[in-house]
Design a protein around this motif. Structure first.
Motif, mmCIF file in Angstrom:
data_model
loop_
_atom_site.group_PDB
_atom_site.id
_atom_site.type_symbol
_atom_site.label_atom_id
_atom_site.label_comp_id
_atom_site.label_asym_id
_atom_site.label_seq_id
_atom_site.Cartn_x
_atom_site.Cartn_y
_atom_site.Cartn_z
ATOM 1 N N UNK A 56 75.953 -12.240 27.845
ATOM 2 C CA UNK A 56 76.312 -13.402 29.049
ATOM 3 C C UNK A 56 76.801 -14.804 28.162
ATOM 4 N N UNK A 57 77.956 -15.083 28.216
ATOM 5 C CA UNK A 57 78.244 -16.009 27.282
ATOM 6 C C UNK A 57 77.943 -17.573 27.878
ATOM 7 N N UNK A 58 77.070 -17.544 29.172
ATOM 8 C CA UNK A 58 76.563 -18.620 29.447
ATOM 9 C C UNK A 58 74.955 -18.983 29.257
ATOM 10 N N UNK A 59 74.588 -18.056 28.211
ATOM 11 C CA UNK A 59 73.306 -18.345 27.853
ATOM 12 C C UNK A 59 72.051 -17.303 28.698
ATOM 13 N N UNK A 60 72.536 -16.896 29.839
ATOM 14 C CA UNK A 60 71.521 -16.041 30.649
ATOM 15 C C UNK A 60 71.451 -14.722 29.950
ATOM 16 N N UNK A 61 70.769 -13.937 31.096
ATOM 17 C CA UNK A 61 70.870 -12.335 30.542
ATOM 18 C C UNK A 61 72.146 -11.791 30.753
ATOM 19 N N UNK A 62 72.389 -10.693 30.299
ATOM 20 C CA UNK A 62 71.862 -10.232 28.730
ATOM 21 C C UNK A 62 72.139 -10.836 27.690
ATOM 22 N N UNK A 63 71.224 -11.059 26.927
ATOM 23 C CA UNK A 63 71.575 -11.883 25.557
ATOM 24 C C UNK A 63 71.715 -10.893 24.552
ATOM 25 N N UNK A 64 71.152 -9.595 24.620
ATOM 26 C CA UNK A 64 71.468 -8.766 23.726
ATOM 27 C C UNK A 64 72.049 -7.278 24.125
ATOM 28 N N UNK A 65 72.790 -6.480 23.275
ATOM 29 C CA UNK A 65 73.127 -5.051 23.791
ATOM 30 C C UNK A 65 71.942 -4.274 23.859
ATOM 31 N N UNK A 66 72.348 -2.948 24.317
ATOM 32 C CA UNK A 66 71.021 -1.896 24.375
ATOM 33 C C UNK A 66 70.304 -1.975 23.026
ATOM 34 N N UNK A 67 71.045 -1.745 21.819
ATOM 35 C CA UNK A 67 70.562 -1.676 20.695
ATOM 36 C C UNK A 67 69.764 -2.958 20.073
ATOM 37 N N UNK A 68 69.961 -4.125 20.955
ATOM 38 C CA UNK A 68 69.388 -5.258 20.217
ATOM 39 C C UNK A 68 70.501 -6.342 19.802
ATOM 40 N N UNK A 69 71.517 -5.795 19.466
ATOM 41 C CA UNK A 69 72.536 -6.916 18.686
ATOM 42 C C UNK A 69 72.879 -8.042 19.507
ATOM 43 N N UNK A 70 73.005 -9.337 18.844
ATOM 44 C CA UNK A 70 72.945 -10.324 19.796
ATOM 45 C C UNK A 70 74.761 -10.595 19.932
#
Ligand code: BF8
Length: 655
Positions: free
Chosen positions: A58-72
């Motif tokens: 999410x480019x506006x700071x909300x969720x999702x902040x990470x991909x499934x693996x946890x990459x930001x």
């Protein structure tokens, strides 16, 4: 779209209108149909690197902040950028490999023929026309060999050529930790040290030899490895490896392409030629060579001079055969033979819309598959030639270096035989074309200035010229064709910045007369640059060739750095890709920056979704390699920022 919105080039405007009237879809309609383009893609925050995804942040700071693996977001943006760099470096370098293999094949054929008892001297000199490829520039071969530490005394040209090709090929696949041979042979020690220490400076001492590329292919493979799910996640190390990969392109793949092409086909010398769609001729068989590798286009140019094929063309009612270029392979034959260039990237479809092209002969890179669809509306044949680039709907005449002459003749014959299919009533060739001087290889520049760069250096030190800008890169339909190329060029020249350039920028500049010495008299050139250009009888901007020839700009910068005993990043030099489009342009921009040349991009690359990545690219790299990116779509502001950078460098140098 109104024709004035798509381009500032009158020939493109005219052909675009014609295409619209005929109902032919072009790049601009296709771009429009893509609107709105994916916001995640534009920001670089979507990841398709594994099948848990696709993921997006999410480019506006909300969720999702990470991909499934946890990459930001920063990891994802950095990984995507590294993959772009790797693809660009791969394209340039595979081209370089092809040239090195061609030199090797020619040397081995000479050896074989000699054993078979064919004329010995000519084969030892690789000057025999029984060979598909010869050594046209013996002096350059010896100069390259000397740089590489290859013995030249008492050896035949054939032996030297073979060893140069082998050293080049070894740089692609070697497995030790040392920097590639070409980099070591060409780069000044002070910049070498910058590369060596880059890891330490970035706080990553495990980058043992910094960003010195160990082998061209290895860095590209490692890019794919690092960006595989679950591998490298730190944007700093991902981007450092991006610099390393791009340096394998700069001081490896592309440099090998340029240097070995000069050996095989001749080093460009200053020559006058013409550019734009007006170079197509109504009463001739028109063949457009399009793509990148002169290994093919050189042979097409030769085959088109074959008396039998010219006679055949005349039999069909044409006056002769007219070969013209498009994109970088066009620049290759323009630089070496003065073959006219019909246009840059956004003119490939426009050339076909003239209805006057019998064949568009393509090899690799920057060729739109849409050319085949446009060609269907006319008699034009698209002939694909590279085993790695097949176009559905095209004619396939695949090239083989060992049978180069035979195949080139077959291609030209196919074009000639298509002339009777041309519908005369459907031909409309724009009249505009422009002359310009081209062929400014480093060797040609040195020759022009009496064997030294001192006159340029003195003019810079005196302040007559404020600095040098390398303008490069593509067209992009997101930008009005050539608009930014010309605006930035003019804004810099007005401020007394000498221009050198390559690629689709160079074709743009040529179309607007910038490569004529008279251009120095226009209001677009400042008094200092005007005086300098007039004193030396040069245009205020120098055409240095195709995109792989960006390495000529690097070699030039390296020579000045050596003369002044500073690293490249200390020089009042900037780069710009005002209308960047390809992954190759991303690699070039990155290697300019890594080599110490702060570089402007006029099209925002897909990185804005990663704030850390943006900060590294536009700020932190100054501390690591002494240069960084400037991203600025407005050409006036961009030129001002580039000029400010030049002035800052002058101040630091105390001039
Ligand atoms: O290598 S400038 S559009 S033609 S990528 Fe392509 Fe860009 Fe043109 Fe040549 Ni370079």
């Amino acid at each position: 779209k109104n024709y004035k919105e798509v381009s500032i080039d009158p020939t493109t405007q005219q052909m675009y209108e014609r295409a619209q009237e005929m109902g032919i879809e072009t790049v601009w309609e296709r771009l429009e149909k893509q609107q709105p383009q994916c916001g995640y893609g534009l920001l670089g925050i979507c990841c398709r690197n594994c099948m848990m995804g696709p993921c997006r942040i999410n480019p506006f700071g909300g969720e999702p902040k990470r991909g499934v693996c946890g990459a930001d977001a920063d990891t994802i943006v950095a990984r995507n950028l590294l993959r772009m760099i790797a693809a660009g470096a791969a394209a340039h370098s595979d081209h370089g490999r092809h040239v090195a293999l061609t030199l090797l094949i020619a040397a081995e054929m000479a050896e074989k023929f000699k054993k078979e008892g064919k004329p010995v001297l000519e084969l030892d000199n690789m000057a025999s026309n029984t060979l598909p490829y010869q050594v046209r520039d013996v002096e350059k071969l010896k100069a390259v060999a000397k740089r590489l530490g290859i013995e030249t005394e008492g050896r035949t040209i054939r032996e030297i050529a073979k060893e140069v090709a082998e050293v080049a090929l070894n740089d692609f696949g070697k497995q030790d930790e040392e920097a590639i041979a070409f980099l070591k042979a060409y780069l000044n020690p002070k910049t070498y040290e910058v590369f060596e220490k880059a890891g330490e400076k970035a706080g990553m001492p495990w980058f043992e030899n910094g960003i010195l590329p160990r082998s061209i292919d290895r860095e590209i493979v490692e890019s794919l490895h690092r960006t595989h799910i679950g591998t490298d996640h730190d944007p700093v190390s991902i981007l450092l490896h991006g610099l390393k990969t791009s340096l394998g392109d700069a001081w490896g793949g592309s440099l090998i392409a340029t240097e070995l092409q000069d050996i095989l086909f001749g080093t460009p010398q200053v020559i006058k030629a013409e550019a734009n769609l007006g170079v197509l001729k109504e009463d001739y068989v028109n063949i457009v060579v399009h793509g990148h590798e002169p290994v093919l286009s050189e042979k097409i140019v030769e085959a088109a001079q074959d008396p039998e094929l010219i006679e055949l063309a005349q039999k069909y009612g044409a006056k002769g055969i007219n070969v013209v270029g498009m994109c970088c392979t066009g620049l290759e034959v323009l630089m070496r033979h003065g073959i006219p260039i019909a246009g840059n990237f956004l003119q490939q479809e426009m050339a076909i819309v003239t209805g006057a092209v019998e064949a568009m002969v393509v090899d690799v890179q920057c060729i739109m598959p849409a050319t085949v669809d446009v060609a269907r509306c006319f008699h034009t044949k698209i002939i694909d030639t590279s085993p790695i680039a097949t176009f559905p709907g095209a004619i396939h005449i695949k090239f083989d270096e060992r049978r180069a002459d035979e195949i080139a003749k077959e291609i030209v014959k196919t074009a000639v035989e298509n002339f009777p299919n041309r519908s005369k009533q459907r031909v409309e060739i724009p009249k505009e074309k422009m002359e310009g001087y081209v062929g400014f290889s480093v060797e040609a520049i040195l020759k022009h200035f009496g064997g030294t760069l001192k006159p340029i250096e003195d003019a810079i030190i005196e302040g007559k010229i404020k600095g040098v800008a390398g303008l490069v890169g593509c067209n992009n339909p997101k930008v009005k064709q050539d608009h930014n190329h010309i605006k930035i060029a003019n804004e810099l020249m007005k401020r007394d910045v000498l221009l050198v350039g390559t690629g689709c920028w160079a074709t743009a500049a040529m179309k607007y007369g910038i490569f004529l010495p008279e251009y120095a008299d226009t209001e677009n050139v400042g008094p200092g640059l005007r005086e300098f250009a007039k004193e030396w009888g040069i245009p205020p901007a120098l055409n240095m060739g195709s995109c792989v020839d960006c390495t000529r700009i690097l070699v030039l910068a390296d020579m000045v750095a050596r003369d002044l005993n500073v690293p490249i990043h200390a020089l009042p030099v900037v780069g710009s890709a005002p209308e960047a489009m390809t992954e190759k342009a991303v690699s070039i921009g990155t290697y300019f920056v890594a080599s110490g040349i702060t570089t402007h991009l006029g099209v925002v690359p897909p990185v804005l979704g990663g704030p850390k990545v943006v900060k590294i690219l536009t700020h932190d790299l100054y501390d690591i390699v002494g240069a960084a990116f400037i991203v600025e779509p407005d050409p006036y502001k961009a030129a001002k920022k580039m000029y400010d950078h030049i002035m800052k460098k002058r101040k630091e140098l105390g001039i």
